[in-house]
Design a protein around this motif. Structure first.
Motif, PDB file in Angstrom:
ATOM      1  N   ARG A 139      -8.178   2.929  -0.450  1.00 12.97           N
ATOM      2  CA  ARG A 139      -6.725   2.801  -0.637  1.00 12.97           C
ATOM      3  C   ARG A 139      -6.453   1.891  -1.838  1.00 12.97           C
ATOM      4  NH1 ARG A 139      -6.878   2.669   5.246  1.00 12.97           N
ATOM      5  NH2 ARG A 139      -5.935   4.590   6.023  1.00 12.97           N
ATOM      6  N   THR A 140      -5.240   1.952  -2.372  1.00 10.45           N
ATOM      7  CA  THR A 140      -4.891   1.144  -3.542  1.00 10.45           C
ATOM      8  C   THR A 140      -3.614   0.349  -3.276  1.00 10.45           C
ATOM      9  OG1 THR A 140      -3.593   2.927  -4.531  1.00 10.45           O
ATOM     10  CG2 THR A 140      -5.943   2.785  -5.142  1.00 10.45           C
ATOM     11  N   LEU A 141      -3.405  -0.623  -4.134  1.00 12.95           N
ATOM     12  CA  LEU A 141      -2.225  -1.481  -4.046  1.00 12.95           C
ATOM     13  C   LEU A 141      -1.300  -1.236  -5.235  1.00 12.95           C
ATOM     14  CD1 LEU A 141      -4.017  -4.852  -3.192  1.00 12.95           C
ATOM     15  CD2 LEU A 141      -2.628  -3.501  -1.599  1.00 12.95           C
TER      16      LEU A 141
ATOM     17  N   ILE B 184       0.869  -1.188   0.000  1.00 14.37           N
ATOM     18  CA  ILE B 184       0.000   0.000   0.000  1.00 14.37           C
ATOM     19  C   ILE B 184       0.901   1.232   0.000  1.00 14.37           C
ATOM     20  CG2 ILE B 184      -1.781   1.259   1.259  1.00 14.37           C
ATOM     21  CD1 ILE B 184      -2.647  -1.404   2.483  1.00 14.37           C
TER      22      ILE B 184
ATOM     23  N   TRP C 298       0.798  -3.453   5.702  1.00 14.23           N
ATOM     24  CA  TRP C 298       1.327  -2.544   4.684  1.00 14.23           C
ATOM     25  C   TRP C 298       1.793  -3.291   3.428  1.00 14.23           C
ATOM     26  CZ3 TRP C 298       6.437  -2.424   2.832  1.00 14.23           C
ATOM     27  CH2 TRP C 298       7.336  -3.271   3.488  1.00 14.23           C
TER      28      TRP C 298
ATOM     29  N   THR D  42      -8.789  -3.830  -1.062  1.00 17.92           N
ATOM     30  CA  THR D  42      -8.414  -2.743  -0.158  1.00 17.92           C
ATOM     31  C   THR D  42      -9.665  -2.073   0.403  1.00 17.92           C
ATOM     32  OG1 THR D  42      -8.318  -1.147  -1.962  1.00 17.92           O
ATOM     33  CG2 THR D  42      -6.279  -2.290  -1.417  1.00 17.92           C
TER      34      THR D  42
END
Length: 702
Positions: free
Chosen positions: A636-638, A538, A590, A632
């Motif tokens: 939030r993004t990966l 992340i 994380w 997510t």
């Protein structure tokens, strides 16, 4: 006059030295010194080449070693005792094929009897024993035939009786190879091109087969002079005569040995008679090498995924063939409608009915016939059962041996290229029915593993755990390649040839598909593959991890910890007998690291290990699964990286779905009407999961 006693002492000393060499080679195969034994293997091979007569002693020592191993196996029945058979079998085969002297029938029979007893072992050990046994039997029936068939195939010598053709492609990953290393490896491998001459090869085959078969009745010096004096067209004719004699003997079996030797004697007399004027009894003829010559190595920097497909089609489907031109035209103009695939020489078909056109448009993506797809499925089933693919053996006259040099990211690249080939073959079966594709892997890395960065050779470690002989010969070679300026070029060439000729047992590495859904709805989802590793982190939390690395003793502020909370939603199937579906959440995470655990190195089925890393070690989690979905939370993004390859990084990913990749060649379905589809009964027994078959010396224990 030579003292017979001194001669016996010399022979005894040589046997003792060879015995010590063989013992040192096979001692402590799983010790840390295993990686240094590659040079011992090469030294033994060089001794056979320099002094072919020592092969008799080596074969005798190896047979004794097999007999002792067989006794141990029968008492213990342990898998680790089976593994010790593999190096001995491959060494025996290689000495037999490289030996330029006549091996006594008694020694052959002793080896044959011992190999027959090894067939009780489980696969793949019995498969390697069977291959060696068949080779010994072939050589007993027609001495010199192993050498002849290998040279014809590797050197692409045209023959009316053996149509086998082979080509070696060595593909190096530019991401791993520096410009200087590329130049060095290219110079070393291209030595094999300068050593290739068809007429010289044909003369060497004639010399080796006649000398081996006729034994003491063959005057080697006169034969060498006679061959040198022959015109090219005469050499070609006598070569074809020998090839025909070998083929007839192998077809008729062991009972034809007398006729075989009689045929060789006639050819021998004709050669001497044809060049009688040029043969001087008191002169020494030219020296012909009796060891198998090096095949031509085509060294290429692997720049794109389509490169492999193009190389294979250019080799197996030469552009000069009218039928191949037609095949390529069909692919280029394939609209998905079956009538577009009609062969030019087909008779005119009756007009299409409306119902027929409708059916064919409904199946527009199915551009290959069921029979062609069925051949892909049969090949898959043969691989699943035996580890080999003898499908259409008589038609598959071409063998492409593709050697890939690189790290885990290179194998990821190979996986994608292999998938493309399978997908194209599922649409139009061109290569599978004509080409036997063999994949080899030599691990080379430009970086060393560290605690902060995982090894880039994880799949190589897997292969070495499964097959210690791979570690000895291939792992050690890969480690030596970056130091090539200090290395003998012949060591590289000979070790590579040994791997190509003896590495016949595939280890199937499972391939996984991953679907990545973007957070931006304007961006399309991405479907990808990986074979070793997927890492997703992340980006919003990288600065916290970096701060922790800089200040490991500093206590994190509460606000930083609260920032995390539940950040990932996880759904997965447990890799247990229950196959239970599990839903969960990952707090304070994380990064997620997903690694492949092939069945080759794991007991039972292949599975994935997913590690969820947190700033707080108490929240670290590890699960084992074959299917997993990660999403997510809170917008939030990966950032996703596949197979540790910086060229395959995807950002702005909201969801990843991972599952075993299905083989495109196993999608055949049976249609009984326009509105119904059902799988053929055959397919229910087939493992439809795609795997990447990398050749090793032992393969995987079934």
């Amino acid at each position: 006059m030579v003292d017979p006693t001194a001669k016996e002492d010399l022979s005894s000393t040589l046997d003792s030295s060879l015995y010590d060499d063989v013992q040192a080679l096979f001692k402590d195969m799983k010790s840390e010194s295993c990686s240094h034994k590659g040079m011992l293997v090469w030294n033994l091979q060089r001794k056979v080449e320099v002094n072919p007569s020592c092969s008799l002693s080596i074969i005798s020592i190896l047979v004794q070693k097999l007999e002792k191993t067989l006794t141990t196996v029968s008492k213990l029945h342990e898998k680790k005792t089976y593994m010790s058979v593999i190096p001995v079998l491959h060494t025996l085969y290689y000495v037999v094929i490289q030996s330029g002297v006549t091996i006594p029938k008694g020694l052959y029979h002793k080896a044959y009897e011992c190999l027959g007893k090894l067939l009780i072992l489980p696969s793949p050990y019995s498969a390697v024993a069977l291959h060696t046994l068949r080779s010994i039997k072939m050589e007993m029936t027609a001495p010199g035939s192993l050498y002849l068939k290998r040279v014809i195939a590797e050197q692409n010598i045209k023959s009316e009786h053996f149509a086998a053709r082979e080509k070696v492609f060595v593909l190096a990953d530019p991401a791993v190879f520096s410009v200087s290393l590329e130049a060095t490896v290219r110079a070393y491998l291209e030595v094999s091109r300068r050593l290739t001459n068809t007429r010289t090869m044909e003369k060497s085959v004639l010399f080796r087969v006649l000398e081996t078969g006729l034994e003491m009745t063959c005057q080697s010096s006169r034969l060498a002079q006679a061959l040198e004096a022959l015109e090219d067209h005469d050499v070609r004719q006598y070569f074809q005569d020998v090839v025909e004699t070998v083929k007839q003997s192998l077809q008729h079996g062991p009972g034809s040995r007398a006729d075989y030797l009689k045929g060789l004697k006639q050819i021998y007399k004709h050669i001497l008679a044809a060049s009688e004027k040029d043969v001087m009894n008191d002169e020494q003829g030219p020296v012909y090498s009796t060891t198998v010559p090096l095949p031509e190595m085509n060294f290429l920097m692997w720049t794109d995924e389509e490169m492999l497909w193009n190389l294979l089609t250019d080799f197996a489907l030469p552009s000069g063939s009218n039928s191949i031109k037609d095949d390529k035209k069909r692919i280029s103009r394939d609209s998905g409608i079956v009538k577009d695939l009609k062969d030019p020489d087909d008779t005119e078909q009756p007009p299409y009915t409306a119902q027929k056109i409708l059916r064919e448009r409904r199946n527009a993506l199915k551009s290959s016939s069921s029979a062609e797809k069925l051949s892909l499925m049969k090949e898959k089933m043969k691989e699943d059962v035996t580890g080999n693919s003898p499908l259409l053996k008589e038609e598959r006259s071409h063998t492409a041996r593709v050697v890939v040099l690189g790290d885990d990211s290179t194998l990821g690249k190979l996986t994608k290229a292999y998938y493309i080939i399978r997908k194209k073959e599922a649409k139009r079966n061109m290569l599978t029915k004509k080409l036997d594709l063999q994949l080899y892997y030599i691990p080379v890395s430009d970086a060393e593993a560290s605690p902060s960065s995982p090894s880039r050779l994880s799949l190589a470690s897997c292969l070495e755990r499964v097959d210690p002989w791979y570690s000895v010969n291939v792992g050690s070679l890969g480690a030596a390649i970056p130091t090539l300026p200090e290395l003998l070029s012949l060591y590289l060439l000979d070790s590579l040839c040994y791997y190509l000729r003896c590495g016949t047992q595939p280890v199937n590495l499972p391939v996984y598909s991953v679907k990545m859904t973007r957070s931006n709805s304007d961006l399309a989802s991405v479907e990808e593959l990986f074979v070793s590793h997927l890492e997703a982190d992340i980006p919003d939390f990288r600065h916290l991890k970096d701060r922790q690395l800089r200040e490991p003793s500093a206590r994190q502020k509460k606000s930083s910890m609260e920032l995390f909370g539940v950040v990932l939603s996880v759904n997965y199937t447990k890799a247990t007998l229950s196959k239970r579906d599990v839903k969960g959440e990952a707090s304070m995470t994380w990064r997620v690291v997903i690694t492949s655990e092939p069945a080759a190195s794991a007991s039972g089925e292949s599975y994935l290990t997913a590690s969820f890393d947190s700033l707080n070690p108490a929240y670290n989690t590890k699960i084992e699964t074959q299917n997993i979905s990660i999403r997510t939370m809170e917008q939030r993004t990966l950032c996703v990286c596949l197979d540790k390859d910086p060229r395959r990084i995807y950002t702005d990913v909201q969801k990843i779905e991972i599952s075993p990749c299905l083989d495109p060649g196993c999608t055949i379905q049976c249609r009984y009407s326009i509105g119904s589809e059902q799988e053929l009964p055959l397919s229910k027994y087939l493992d439809k999961v795609m795997s990447l078959p990398i050749n090793s010396f032992s393969g995987v224990s079934m």
